[in-house]
Design an enzyme around this catalytic site. Structure first.
Site, PDB file in Angstrom:
ATOM      1  N   ARG A  11      -0.257  -2.896   4.631  1.00 20.92           N
ATOM      2  CA  ARG A  11       1.155  -2.740   4.229  1.00 20.92           C
ATOM      3  C   ARG A  11       1.631  -1.298   4.497  1.00 20.92           C
ATOM      4  NH1 ARG A  11       4.807   0.222   1.757  1.00 20.92           N
ATOM      5  NH2 ARG A  11       3.330   0.676   0.111  1.00 20.92           N
ATOM      6  N   ASP A  12       1.136  -0.343   3.730  1.00 23.72           N
ATOM      7  CA  ASP A  12       1.631   1.029   3.868  1.00 23.72           C
ATOM      8  C   ASP A  12       1.330   1.579   5.265  1.00 23.72           C
ATOM      9  OD1 ASP A  12       2.954   3.241   2.966  1.00 23.72           O
ATOM     10  OD2 ASP A  12       1.499   3.806   1.445  1.00 23.72           O
ATOM     11  N   HIS A 203      -2.295   7.218  -5.580  1.00 20.57           N
ATOM     12  CA  HIS A 203      -1.881   6.882  -4.209  1.00 20.57           C
ATOM     13  C   HIS A 203      -1.506   8.189  -3.514  1.00 20.57           C
ATOM     14  CE1 HIS A 203       0.302   4.124  -1.295  1.00 20.57           C
ATOM     15  NE2 HIS A 203       0.949   5.250  -1.062  1.00 20.57           N
ATOM     16  N   HIS A 205      -0.970  10.523   0.100  1.00 19.13           N
ATOM     17  CA  HIS A 205      -0.806  10.667   1.550  1.00 19.13           C
ATOM     18  C   HIS A 205      -1.365  12.024   1.959  1.00 19.13           C
ATOM     19  CE1 HIS A 205       1.644   7.118   2.767  1.00 19.13           C
ATOM     20  NE2 HIS A 205       1.750   7.027   1.460  1.00 19.13           N
ATOM     21  N   CYS A 236       5.913   6.692   5.822  1.00 12.40           N
ATOM     22  CA  CYS A 236       6.946   6.066   5.008  1.00 12.40           C
ATOM     23  C   CYS A 236       8.210   6.059   5.859  1.00 12.40           C
ATOM     24  CB  CYS A 236       7.179   6.837   3.712  1.00 12.40           C
ATOM     25  SG  CYS A 236       8.552   6.160   2.747  1.00 12.40           S
ATOM     26  N   ASN A 245      -1.896   7.508   4.610  1.00 16.22           N
ATOM     27  CA  ASN A 245      -2.653   7.557   3.358  1.00 16.22           C
ATOM     28  C   ASN A 245      -3.999   8.218   3.604  1.00 16.22           C
ATOM     29  OD1 ASN A 245      -1.063   4.758   3.375  1.00 16.22           O
ATOM     30  ND2 ASN A 245      -1.236   5.470   1.282  1.00 16.22           N
TER      31      ASN A 245
HETATM   32 ZN    ZN Z   1       2.424   5.295   0.412  1.00 13.74          ZN
END
Ligand code: ZN
Length: 300
Positions: A11-12, A203, A205, A236, A245
Site C-alpha cells: 500500500r504505502d 510508522h 519514513h 506520499c 518507509n
Molecule cells: Zn507512510
C-alpha cells in the site's frame, strides 16, 4: 521480546510508484511477503481511485486474498464511505489516519482534523458492530511539510480522543520523515502514559536517513509494532519530497541481531526484495539487499 512487523509495501510503497502495478503482480508480491512469515500487511486503500489510481483495485485485491485467517490484511480508509467499501470487499481489519496538522489533513482527506476524528469514531463503532478490527494512526505526528513543527500536546490530545473509539492499537506516523530518535522516545513515552491499555505502533519514513534510528528509539520506548515496506519503497503522493518507509529487511536485520524475535525469515525477505528490484527495474533504497546479511546466510 517480540516485535510485530506490519508490512506496508503493497500500500504505502506501491501507491507512490509512477506506474500502476497490475493486480496480479501485487498479489504475487503479497504472496512472497506472507511466505516470508509476515502475518500483518497493509495491502490496499479504499480512497478515491481518481486521486490514487495505484489503489483503484482494492476490491480485486481483497477478493483474491486467502481468507483462512492466517494473515491479517489491512485496508486503509479515510472516511466512512471508504469503510463501507472495505467492509463490502471482505476486509477484516481497517486502518484510519487522522493527520495532526490541519493543512495536511485538508489536503489528504478534504476535511479538517476534527471532522476526521469524528469520522474515525463513527468508523470504529461500525467496525465493532461488524466484527472488524479497527486501528488508527495519527499522521504527520513529528512534523508537517506545510505547517512545520507539530505540537506534541496536539498529537497526544488527538491520540487520546481517537482512543475513545477503542482501537486495537494506536500508531504515530512520521509521514514525511522528519523525526529524530529523542523526539520519538519522548512522544511515544508520553503516549504510553496517556493510553497505557493500548498497544502502540510506529510508522517511519527514511526521508532524512533517521528511519532505523527512530525504529530503535520506538522499540526502546515500548512500541511493539513497527510498520516497514519491503525494499524501503514508498513515499506520499500528497507530501512533497517524502521517500520510502524503513525497509522491512533492514529493520528485521537490526531487530534479529538485537535478539528480538519477529517470526519473519530474513533470507525469504531478501529474495522478495530482489524480486521487487527485478519488477521495478531499479535498485530499492534498502541497504541490506546491497550489503547482504551478516553472518552470511544462504539464499532460499
Ligand atoms: Zn507512510
Amino acid at each position: 521480546m517480540k516485535i510485530e512487523i506490519v508490512e506496508v509495501g503493497p500500500r504505502d510503497g506501491l501507491q507512490s510508484e509512477g506506474l500502476v502495478w497490475p493486480t496480479e503482480l501485487k498479489l504475487a508480491l503479497i504472496e512472497r511477503l506472507t511466505a516470508a512469515g509476515l502475518q500483518r500487511l497493509e495491502v490496499a486503500s479504499f480512497v478515491n481511485p481518481r486521486k490514487v489510481p495505484q489503489m483503484a483495485d482494492a476490491e480485486a485485491i481483497f477478493a483474491a486474498l486467502p481468507r483462512d485467517g492466517a494473515c491479517s490484511y489491512v485496508g486503509l480508509v479515510l472516511n466512512h464511505q471508504g469503510f463501507e467499501r472495505a467492509l463490502a470487499a471482505g476486509c477484516r481489519e481497517v486502518g484510519m489516519a487522522v493527520v495532526a496538522s490541519e493543512t495536511f489533513n485538508r489536503r489528504n482527506q478534504r476535511v479538517g482534523t476534527d471532522e476526521s476524528v469524528a469520522e474515525w469514531l463513527r468508523i470504529a463503532r461500525a467496525a465493532r458492530a461488524a466484527g472488524v478490527r479497527a486501528q488508527v494512526t495519527v499522521s504527520a505526528a513529528f512534523g508537517c511539510p506545510f505547517e512545520g513543527e507539530v505540537s506534541p500536546e496536539r498529537v497526544l490530545d488527538l491520540a487520546q480522543r481517537c482512543a475513545e473509539g477503542e482501537p486495537i492499537e494506536i500508531a504515530l506516523a512520521d509521514t514525511v520523515g522528519v523525526a529524530v530518535p529523542s523526539q520519538v522516545a519522548d512522544l511515544f513515552g508520553r503516549l504510553r502514559e496517556r493510553v497505557p491499555h493500548l498497544p502502540l505502533r510506529g510508522h517511519f519514513h527514511n526521508t532524512r536517513n533517521t528511519g532505523l534510528a527512530n525504529v530503535y528509539a520506538a522499540v526502546a520506548a515500548g512500541v511493539t509494532r513497527i510498520d516497514a515496506s519491503i525494499g524501503g519503497i514508498g513515499g506520499c503522493p500528497f507530501a512533497p519530497a517524502a521517500t520510502g518507509n524503513v525497509p522491512t529487511e533492514d529493520v528485521l536485520y537490526m531487530l534479529e541481531r538485537m535478539g528480538v524475535s519477529t517470526g519473519v525469515s530474513l533470507a525469504a525477505l531478501l529474495d522478495a526484495a530482489r524480486w521487487l528490484e527485478a519488477q521495478l527495474g531499479r535498485a530499492v533504497p534498502g541497504m541490506l539487499v546491497k550489503a547482504g546479511p551478516f553472518p552470511r546466510i544462504q539464499p532460499t
